[in-house]
Design a protein around this motif. Structure first.
Motif, short mmCIF file in Angstrom:
data_model
loop_
_atom_site.label_atom_id
_atom_site.label_comp_id
_atom_site.label_asym_id
_atom_site.label_seq_id
_atom_site.Cartn_x
_atom_site.Cartn_y
_atom_site.Cartn_z
N ASP A 115 0.83 -1.21 0.00
CA ASP A 115 0.00 0.00 0.00
C ASP A 115 0.87 1.26 0.00
O ASP A 115 2.09 1.21 0.17
N ARG A 134 -2.52 10.43 -6.62
CA ARG A 134 -3.12 11.55 -5.89
C ARG A 134 -2.07 12.63 -5.70
O ARG A 134 -0.93 12.36 -5.36
N ALA A 170 -0.10 8.29 -4.05
CA ALA A 170 -0.85 7.03 -4.01
C ALA A 170 -1.62 6.83 -5.31
O ALA A 170 -2.26 7.75 -5.81
N THR A 218 -4.61 5.50 -7.55
CA THR A 218 -6.02 5.17 -7.40
C THR A 218 -6.70 5.19 -8.76
O THR A 218 -6.08 5.52 -9.77
N GLU A 249 -9.37 6.03 -2.15
CA GLU A 249 -8.39 5.27 -1.37
C GLU A 249 -9.05 4.05 -0.73
O GLU A 249 -8.46 2.96 -0.69
#
Length: 253
Positions: free
Chosen positions: A99, A146, A151, A153, A189
């Motif tokens: 993650d 993002r 991150a 997504t 998320e």
């Protein structure tokens, strides 16, 4: 006090109080005002805080997700201990879904020296795992990063996860409690975390104790979906007991 420790203390102080003067920070850290000014310039360039005349103020709105650059300076030693314990639970040859987040980035630093296959869900971890040749095999998913967080997504990320199966998913945490389960700061998320859990044989959550007992905006799933939680000694004892009662193995480092 090392530069990293001083930067972490400055970042936390500015965040918690909303702002601080150079003189206040010099008294707090024992450093000279000239050193504090340099520290503030460095932290401002990293997006941790805003430099203002005579000091600094926080960039964080009340209730908003702390920026990655700010979180990177918090609980560094605890995150490294947590990462070491997580890696001890992963066997050579495993496929690992990793993650985003600062604790998972510490896991990436250790996994790059291991003969494992890692699909990383953040630009920071992808860069770290791909910058030097090593025994780890990097798999890069699709997706949209993002802003400022890195991150991945969106539909391409979800499609990548749906097409693969992993031995272990290592997830970061925005909030986790026995009552409200695993939660995230936004719906995109949360969708990635749900897909990660669905694609793995087991799920390990890696987080410092400050996230336990907290609830964020977007629901991911009940704590019963989580096989193991690795956290630190700051974790609330009552929350640890409740999570264990719900079936999650808790390891405290």
């Amino acid at each position: 006090m090392s530069n990293a420790d001083r930067h972490g203390l400055i970042a936390k102080t500015v965040r918690d109080s909303g702002g601080a003067t150079v003189q206040e920070l010099a008294e707090l850290t024992g450093a000279s005002e000239m050193t504090i000014r340099r520290d503030l310039d460095t932290l401002a360039a990293q997006g941790v805080l805003e430099r203002v005349r005579g000091g600094a103020r926080t960039l964080l709105l009340r209730g908003a997700e702390p920026p990655f650059a700010l979180r990177a300076h918090e609980a560094v030693d605890a995150k490294r201990r947590i990462a070491a314990e997580v890696c001890a639970l992963i066997a050579d040859g495993e496929s690992v879904l990793l993650d985003s987040g600062t604790t998972c980035l510490e896991v990436a630093r250790l996994l790059r020296e291991r003969p494992v296959t890692v699909l990383a869900l953040s630009l920071q971890a992808i860069h770290l795992l791909g910058e030097t040749p090593g025994p780890a095999t990097l798999v890069v998913p699709g997706g949209q990063p993002r802003a400022a967080e890195g991150a991945l997504t969106g539909p391409l990320t979800l499609a990548s996860l749906a097409a693969l199966r992993f031995d272990t998913a290592v997830l970061g945490c925005c909030g986790l409690s026995a009552a409200d389960g695993l939660t995230a700061y936004d719906l995109d998320e949360a969708a990635v975390k749900k897909a990660s859990i669905a694609s793995a044989r087991r799920t390990i959550v890696a987080t410092d104790g400050g996230k336990l007992g907290r609830t964020a905006y977007a629901y991911v799933g009940p704590s019963a979906l989580l096989h193991t939680l690795v956290t630190d000694s700051s974790a609330p004892a009552d929350e640890v007991t409740a999570l264990e009662g719900a079936g999650t193995v808790v390891k405290t480092v």
